[in-house]
Design a protein around this motif. Structure first.
Motif, short mmCIF file in Angstrom:
data_model
loop_
_atom_site.label_atom_id
_atom_site.label_comp_id
_atom_site.label_asym_id
_atom_site.label_seq_id
_atom_site.Cartn_x
_atom_site.Cartn_y
_atom_site.Cartn_z
N ASP A 140 29.56 -26.28 -24.04
CA ASP A 140 29.68 -25.20 -25.04
C ASP A 140 29.83 -23.85 -24.36
OD1 ASP A 140 29.42 -27.09 -27.03
OD2 ASP A 140 27.27 -26.71 -27.35
N GLY A 141 29.10 -23.67 -23.25
CA GLY A 141 29.19 -22.42 -22.51
C GLY A 141 30.56 -22.21 -21.90
N LEU A 142 31.14 -23.28 -21.32
CA LEU A 142 32.47 -23.18 -20.73
C LEU A 142 33.53 -22.88 -21.79
CD1 LEU A 142 32.68 -26.02 -18.04
CD2 LEU A 142 32.25 -23.58 -17.71
N ILE A 143 33.41 -23.54 -22.93
CA ILE A 143 34.39 -23.30 -24.00
C ILE A 143 34.32 -21.85 -24.47
CG2 ILE A 143 34.94 -23.86 -26.40
CD1 ILE A 143 34.17 -26.76 -25.76
N ASN A 144 33.10 -21.33 -24.61
CA ASN A 144 32.94 -19.94 -25.00
C ASN A 144 33.55 -19.00 -23.97
OD1 ASN A 144 31.65 -17.72 -26.68
ND2 ASN A 144 30.59 -17.42 -24.73
N LEU A 145 33.31 -19.31 -22.68
CA LEU A 145 33.85 -18.47 -21.60
C LEU A 145 35.37 -18.43 -21.64
CD1 LEU A 145 33.82 -16.96 -18.86
CD2 LEU A 145 33.59 -19.20 -17.75
N TYR A 146 36.00 -19.60 -21.65
CA TYR A 146 37.46 -19.64 -21.49
C TYR A 146 38.20 -19.23 -22.77
CZ TYR A 146 36.79 -21.55 -16.87
OH TYR A 146 36.44 -21.70 -15.55
N THR A 147 37.64 -19.50 -23.93
CA THR A 147 38.30 -19.03 -25.15
C THR A 147 38.22 -17.51 -25.25
OG1 THR A 147 36.26 -19.50 -26.40
CG2 THR A 147 38.01 -21.15 -26.49
N THR A 148 37.11 -16.95 -24.80
CA THR A 148 36.97 -15.48 -24.80
C THR A 148 38.02 -14.84 -23.90
OG1 THR A 148 34.59 -15.63 -25.24
CG2 THR A 148 35.41 -13.56 -24.33
N ILE A 149 38.30 -15.46 -22.76
CA ILE A 149 39.32 -14.93 -21.85
C ILE A 149 40.71 -15.06 -22.46
CG2 ILE A 149 40.42 -15.28 -19.58
CD1 ILE A 149 37.67 -16.30 -18.60
N GLY A 150 40.93 -16.12 -23.25
CA GLY A 150 42.23 -16.30 -23.89
C GLY A 150 42.86 -17.67 -23.68
N TYR A 151 42.09 -18.61 -23.13
CA TYR A 151 42.61 -19.95 -22.90
C TYR A 151 42.13 -20.88 -24.03
CZ TYR A 151 43.73 -18.29 -18.22
OH TYR A 151 44.24 -17.57 -17.17
N PRO A 152 43.05 -21.44 -24.83
CA PRO A 152 42.66 -22.37 -25.89
C PRO A 152 41.95 -23.58 -25.30
CG PRO A 152 44.94 -21.66 -26.16
CD PRO A 152 44.51 -21.20 -24.80
N CYS A 153 40.91 -24.06 -25.98
CA CYS A 153 40.13 -25.20 -25.51
C CYS A 153 40.06 -26.28 -26.59
CB CYS A 153 38.71 -24.76 -25.14
SG CYS A 153 38.61 -23.64 -23.73
N PHE A 154 40.10 -27.53 -26.15
CA PHE A 154 40.01 -28.67 -27.04
C PHE A 154 38.98 -29.65 -26.49
CE2 PHE A 154 44.15 -26.80 -27.41
CZ PHE A 154 44.44 -26.83 -28.77
N THR A 155 38.26 -30.32 -27.37
CA THR A 155 37.32 -31.35 -26.96
C THR A 155 37.80 -32.69 -27.51
OG1 THR A 155 35.92 -30.90 -28.89
CG2 THR A 155 35.36 -29.79 -26.84
N ILE A 156 37.81 -33.70 -26.65
CA ILE A 156 38.31 -35.01 -27.05
C ILE A 156 37.51 -36.12 -26.39
CG2 ILE A 156 40.69 -34.14 -27.29
CD1 ILE A 156 41.30 -35.77 -24.67
N SER A 157 37.65 -37.29 -26.93
CA SER A 157 37.29 -38.52 -26.24
C SER A 157 38.53 -39.40 -26.28
CB SER A 157 36.11 -39.24 -26.90
OG SER A 157 35.96 -40.54 -26.35
N ALA A 158 39.24 -39.44 -25.17
CA ALA A 158 40.48 -40.23 -25.13
C ALA A 158 40.19 -41.70 -25.38
CB ALA A 158 41.18 -40.05 -23.79
N LEU A 159 39.06 -42.17 -24.87
CA LEU A 159 38.72 -43.59 -25.00
C LEU A 159 38.42 -43.95 -26.46
CD1 LEU A 159 38.37 -46.09 -23.20
CD2 LEU A 159 35.91 -45.54 -23.09
#
Length: 314
Positions: A140-159
């Motif tokens: 959650d912390g990484l997603i907040n960091l990178y979305t704030t900078i401007g990089y879209p983030c997605f969470t998945i389970s490919a399996l």
């Protein structure tokens, strides 16, 4: 004859010609003498001119100008580069918090190189079905960091096929490079998106919780009939940036570049100079320490061993 490189095995290339043929090609002998400092002067995604001889052999004679490419330092030849792919619309960097762990140093080096060569990147955090409470909190912390900078983030389970439909929407009418460490689930993800691709998947080494290579060459897969393609590439251990000038590196970190406009000196390296707005922004927590440490690692890294260790920054 003109066409598109759709597969690179390291020894030969598959070219999909404009008239619909798939032709295996080699590089002409003098091709490497044109000053291209790369272990692979031709990459998947390149548009090329080929010559087919009467005996049936084919050679790549010319590369069209590229609109962009993703490049890194060659893993065993420090003065040469390795081009992951060319002429892409975007890149999905597949990241795992654990099983195996992707460090922020690796992520940031990849993002900086993509910024340098004008390739938009989206971060895809895979294996969300495996994470415990602490790992989920870190995610959650990484997603907040990178979305704030401007990089879209997605969470998945490919399996588990969780989050795949939303990701498919991001791929429409685009050529997308998939990249990341071995073991992060690129092949499983591609199989979930394009079952007919049938890319090989592998187990994680339990002794080191690192992935083992399953993809051994780069290949482009068509996605439906709307001019969408996925480029799958072998997993990479470390990401050595290539051919970056010290004064330019800050430009490839959007938040550092933003604050650098207020630095006292125009050639500020953001390390020790008085009146540095970037250092002040770090003190005020407007720039994360992990991102700043990644910035410093690119400036100070003169030895390949450094970027291979990739310690996690939190």
């Amino acid at each position: 004859m003109h066409g598109l490189i759709t597969k690179n095995t390291g020894s030969w290339y598959l070219v999909h010609t404009d008239d619909g043929q798939d032709i295996e090609c080699k590089i002409k002998g003098n091709f490497r003498l044109k000053g291209i400092r790369s272990t692979n002067p031709v990459a998947v995604g390149d548009r090329v001119e080929i010559i087919v001889n009467t005996e049936g052999t084919a050679f790549i004679s010319q590369i069209d100008d590229r609109k962009n490419y993703i490049i890194r330092k060659a893993s065993n030849l420090s003065k040469q580069s390795h081009i992951l792919a060319a002429n892409v619309d975007q890149c999905l960097l597949i990241v795992t918090i654990n099983y195996p762990e992707t460090s922020t140093t690796f992520i940031d080096r990849f993002l900086a190189s993509a910024e340098a060569y004008r390739v938009p990147v989206k971060l895809v955090f895979n294996k969300i079905d495996l994470y415990n409470e602490d790992e989920q909190h870190y995610l959650d912390g990484l997603i907040n960091l990178y979305t704030t900078i401007g990089y879209p983030c997605f969470t998945i389970s490919a399996l588990q096929r969780d989050g795949i439909d939303a990701l498919k929407e991001e791929l429409k009418e685009k050529i997308t490079l998939f990249s990341g460490h071995s073991g992060v689930g690129k092949s499983t993800l591609i199989n979930a998106i394009i079952p007919e691709a049938d890319t090989k998947t592998g187990e994680i080494s339990q002794s080191h919780l690192k992935g083992m290579h399953t993809t051994t060459f780069s290949e482009m897969f068509p996605l439906g009939s709307d001019n969408s393609y996925i480029i799958d590439t072998p997993g990479i251990k470390g990401f050595g940036t290539f051919d970056m000038e010290e004064t330019e590196i800050g430009h490839y970190f959007p938040e550092i570049f933003k604050f650098s406009a207020n630095c006292k000196y125009g050639n500020c390296t953001h390390r020790h100079e008085p009146g540095c707005a970037v250092l002040e922004a770090i003190n005020q927590h407007y720039i994360s320490e992990s991102r700043y440490n990644s910035y410093l690692s690119i400036i100070e890294d003169k030895e390949e061993a450094k970027y291979r260790t990739g310690l996690k920054k939190r």
